[in-house]
Design an enzyme around this catalytic site. Structure first.
Site, PDB file in Angstrom:
ATOM      1  N   SER A 142      45.244  31.665  30.014  1.00  0.00           N
ATOM      2  CA  SER A 142      44.525  32.590  29.383  1.00  0.00           C
ATOM      3  C   SER A 142      44.497  32.268  27.962  1.00  0.00           C
ATOM      4  O   SER A 142      45.350  31.871  27.426  1.00  0.00           O
ATOM      5  CB  SER A 142      44.907  33.894  29.514  1.00  0.00           C
ATOM      6  OG  SER A 142      44.229  34.915  28.652  1.00  0.00           O
ATOM      7  N   TYR A 157      52.179  39.401  28.727  1.00  0.00           N
ATOM      8  CA  TYR A 157      51.232  38.492  29.641  1.00  0.00           C
ATOM      9  C   TYR A 157      50.888  37.448  28.684  1.00  0.00           C
ATOM     10  O   TYR A 157      50.883  36.291  29.019  1.00  0.00           O
ATOM     11  CB  TYR A 157      49.991  39.411  29.699  1.00  0.00           C
ATOM     12  CG  TYR A 157      48.782  38.803  30.336  1.00  0.00           C
ATOM     13  CD1 TYR A 157      48.779  38.423  31.701  1.00  0.00           C
ATOM     14  CD2 TYR A 157      47.807  38.174  29.747  1.00  0.00           C
ATOM     15  CE1 TYR A 157      47.736  37.715  32.369  1.00  0.00           C
ATOM     16  CE2 TYR A 157      46.524  37.603  30.226  1.00  0.00           C
ATOM     17  CZ  TYR A 157      46.645  37.418  31.377  1.00  0.00           C
ATOM     18  OH  TYR A 157      45.635  36.439  32.007  1.00  0.00           O
ATOM     19  N   SER A 160      53.778  34.953  28.793  1.00  0.00           N
ATOM     20  CA  SER A 160      53.821  34.141  30.175  1.00  0.00           C
ATOM     21  C   SER A 160      52.661  33.237  30.139  1.00  0.00           C
ATOM     22  O   SER A 160      52.960  32.267  30.763  1.00  0.00           O
ATOM     23  CB  SER A 160      53.529  35.478  31.311  1.00  0.00           C
ATOM     24  OG  SER A 160      51.977  35.612  31.242  1.00  0.00           O
ATOM     25  N   LYS A 161      51.526  33.376  29.577  1.00  0.00           N
ATOM     26  CA  LYS A 161      50.442  32.429  29.363  1.00  0.00           C
ATOM     27  C   LYS A 161      50.765  31.101  28.312  1.00  0.00           C
ATOM     28  O   LYS A 161      50.391  30.049  28.845  1.00  0.00           O
ATOM     29  CB  LYS A 161      49.133  32.671  29.259  1.00  0.00           C
ATOM     30  CG  LYS A 161      48.546  33.574  30.165  1.00  0.00           C
ATOM     31  CD  LYS A 161      48.474  33.193  31.820  1.00  0.00           C
ATOM     32  CE  LYS A 161      47.941  34.013  32.788  1.00  0.00           C
ATOM     33  NZ  LYS A 161      47.897  33.426  34.007  1.00  0.00           N
TER      34      LYS A 161
HETATM   35  N1  LIG Z   1      40.067  38.297  34.786  1.00  0.00           N
HETATM   36  C1  LIG Z   1      40.125  37.836  33.667  1.00  0.00           C
HETATM   37  O1  LIG Z   1      39.499  38.202  32.662  1.00  0.00           O
HETATM   38  C2  LIG Z   1      41.056  36.786  33.237  1.00  0.00           C
HETATM   39  C3  LIG Z   1      41.126  36.088  32.161  1.00  0.00           C
HETATM   40  C4  LIG Z   1      42.025  35.174  31.745  1.00  0.00           C
HETATM   41  C5  LIG Z   1      42.851  34.651  32.526  1.00  0.00           C
HETATM   42  N2  LIG Z   1      42.844  35.215  34.073  1.00  0.00           N
HETATM   43  C6  LIG Z   1      43.820  34.649  34.934  1.00  0.00           C
HETATM   44  O2  LIG Z   1      42.913  34.496  36.037  1.00  0.00           O
HETATM   45  C7  LIG Z   1      43.916  34.524  37.019  1.00  0.00           C
HETATM   46  C8  LIG Z   1      43.234  35.597  38.197  1.00  0.00           C
HETATM   47  O3  LIG Z   1      43.003  36.766  37.704  1.00  0.00           O
HETATM   48  P1  LIG Z   1      42.095  37.854  38.340  1.00  0.00           P
HETATM   49  O4  LIG Z   1      41.184  38.396  37.228  1.00  0.00           O
HETATM   50  O5  LIG Z   1      41.297  37.154  39.443  1.00  0.00           O
HETATM   51  O6  LIG Z   1      43.155  38.954  38.724  1.00  0.00           O
HETATM   52  P2  LIG Z   1      43.158  39.927  39.849  1.00  0.00           P
HETATM   53  O7  LIG Z   1      41.777  40.277  40.104  1.00  0.00           O
HETATM   54  O8  LIG Z   1      44.083  41.034  39.307  1.00  0.00           O
HETATM   55  O9  LIG Z   1      43.989  39.288  41.003  1.00  0.00           O
HETATM   56  C9  LIG Z   1      45.268  38.625  40.985  1.00  0.00           C
HETATM   57  C10 LIG Z   1      45.405  37.933  42.091  1.00  0.00           C
HETATM   58  O10 LIG Z   1      46.961  37.743  42.027  1.00  0.00           O
HETATM   59  C11 LIG Z   1      47.648  38.028  43.075  1.00  0.00           C
HETATM   60  N3  LIG Z   1      49.003  38.290  43.111  1.00  0.00           N
HETATM   61  C12 LIG Z   1      49.748  39.101  41.977  1.00  0.00           C
HETATM   62  N4  LIG Z   1      50.988  39.049  42.116  1.00  0.00           N
HETATM   63  C13 LIG Z   1      51.415  37.940  43.112  1.00  0.00           C
HETATM   64  C14 LIG Z   1      52.395  37.900  43.971  1.00  0.00           C
HETATM   65  N5  LIG Z   1      53.488  38.296  43.207  1.00  0.00           N
HETATM   66  N6  LIG Z   1      52.229  36.899  44.612  1.00  0.00           N
HETATM   67  C15 LIG Z   1      51.181  36.600  45.292  1.00  0.00           C
HETATM   68  N7  LIG Z   1      49.902  36.916  44.646  1.00  0.00           N
HETATM   69  C16 LIG Z   1      49.890  37.600  43.732  1.00  0.00           C
HETATM   70  C17 LIG Z   1      46.893  39.336  43.558  1.00  0.00           C
HETATM   71  O11 LIG Z   1      47.483  39.816  44.809  1.00  0.00           O
HETATM   72  P3  LIG Z   1      47.583  41.270  45.190  1.00  0.00           P
HETATM   73  O12 LIG Z   1      46.174  41.576  45.914  1.00  0.00           O
HETATM   74  O13 LIG Z   1      48.437  41.275  46.643  1.00  0.00           O
HETATM   75  O14 LIG Z   1      47.904  42.082  44.122  1.00  0.00           O
HETATM   76  C18 LIG Z   1      45.641  38.934  43.419  1.00  0.00           C
HETATM   77  O15 LIG Z   1      45.039  38.096  44.688  1.00  0.00           O
HETATM   78  C19 LIG Z   1      45.270  35.136  36.836  1.00  0.00           C
HETATM   79  O16 LIG Z   1      46.159  34.078  36.453  1.00  0.00           O
HETATM   80  C20 LIG Z   1      45.072  35.666  35.340  1.00  0.00           C
HETATM   81  O17 LIG Z   1      45.896  35.881  34.431  1.00  0.00           O
HETATM   82  C21 LIG Z   1      41.886  36.071  34.217  1.00  0.00           C
END
Ligand SMILES: NC(=O)c1ccc[n+]([C@@H]2O[C@H](COP(=O)([O-])OP(=O)(O)OC[C@H]3O[C@@H](n4cnc5c(N)ncnc54)[C@H](OP(=O)(O)O)[C@@H]3O)[C@@H](O)[C@H]2O)c1
Length: 234
Positions: A142, A157, A160-161
């Site tokens: 991120s 967070y 971590s990134k």
């Molecule tokens: N959305 C944004 O704006 C944004 C921006 C920058 C970076 N990111 C990065 O993009 C990636 C995906 O984010 P997202 O927006 O799709 O988030 P999300 O909708 O919250 O989905 C997170 C995913 O991670 C899984 N997860 C969390 N803890 C886990 C564990 N211990 N073992 C296995 N799976 C686990 C969740 O599974 P469960 O359903 O089981 O909880 C879910 O499938 C992340 O790395 C996030 O930091 C997102």
């Protein structure tokens, strides 16, 4: 065993990970869709309606060492290779909380999932990638972890990134010469449970840059930080 490239995508039951699965299958990759709740992964795959022979679900809690070991062992026994690892799963527990007040347990949980989980999966899979002289590791990071953008709020967070980006650079250097590319990708601000409904991008736009890094040619970049396929600052 398939002739296609094989990708492991963590956290693929919802959000960006689920869309990465869809886009990788579209690019003729065989995808192992991982999630900590197998039933949720299976439901996600049914919703995506992908041909059965293009994808396989696996249970993988990235925060749990035994789960990581078991999942990778099972995948390598069954499929022999993991060509592409997308470290997508992450948690964001401290939205707008101040690091100075944060419970260490929340900090540890964030680092355990977002950093240790991603690093350990890479460690488990890299020997196979080195043996095959092919590997693409995409650490989903991120811009919030970019050094120049570090400021008050969401400290666990962010850290971590930043740490994940450091791991990207170090691992990339350690594996150079083996046709393995390790890169960090920021998907931008994406409408998911994590990003919220006000985010500016849909999952398709968010997944694009991740899939780009997963599909890099042999002369592609190694050890970089990208958004939408363009280099951004660490
Ligand atoms: N959305 C944004 O704006 C944004 C921006 C920058 C970076 N990111 C990065 O993009 C990636 C995906 O984010 P997202 O927006 O799709 O988030 P999300 O909708 O919250 O989905 C997170 C995913 O991670 C899984 N997860 C969390 N803890 C886990 C564990 N211990 N073992 C296995 N799976 C686990 C969740 O599974 P469960 O359903 O089981 O909880 C879910 O499938 C992340 O790395 C996030 O930091 C997102």
């Amino acid at each position: 065993m398939t002739d296609k490239k094989i990708a492991l995508v963590t956290g693929s039951n919802r959000g960006i990970g689920k869309e990465v699965v869809r886009q990788l299958v579209e690019k003729d990759i065989f995808v192992i869709a991982a999630g900590r709740d197998l039933a949720k992964v299976e439901t996600a795959l049914q919703e995506l309606a992908l041909p059965q022979e293009t994808v396989a679900p696996v249970a993988l809690d990235v925060a749990d060492e035994t789960s990581r070991l078991t999942a990778v062992k099972k995948i390598l026994e069954t499929h022999k290779r993991i060509d592409i690892l997308v470290n997508n799963a992450a948690i964001f527990r401290d939205y707008n909380s101040l690091l100075k007040d944060l419970s260490l347990l929340d900090f540890i949980a964030t680092i355990n999932t977002n950093v240790f989980g991603s690093l350990h999966l890479a460690q488990l899979i890299l020997p196979n990638m080195i043996k095959e002289s092919f590997g693409r590791i995409v650490n989903v990071s991120s811009g919030m972890g970019a050094i120049a953008d570090l400021h008050a709020g969401s400290g666990a967070y962010r850290v971590s990134k930043t740490a994940l980006n450091a791991i990207t650079k170090i691992l990339a250097d350690e594996v150079k010469g083996h046709n393995i590319k390790v890169n960090s990708v920021c998907p931008g601000w994406v409408r998911t449970d994590m990003g919220g409904s006000n985010a500016t991008r849909d999952v398709s736009q968010g997944a694009f840059g991740i899939v780009w890094a997963a599909m890099l040619p042999d002369d592609g970049p190694n050890g970089g930080f990208f958004r939408d396929g363009k280099a951004i600052s660490f």
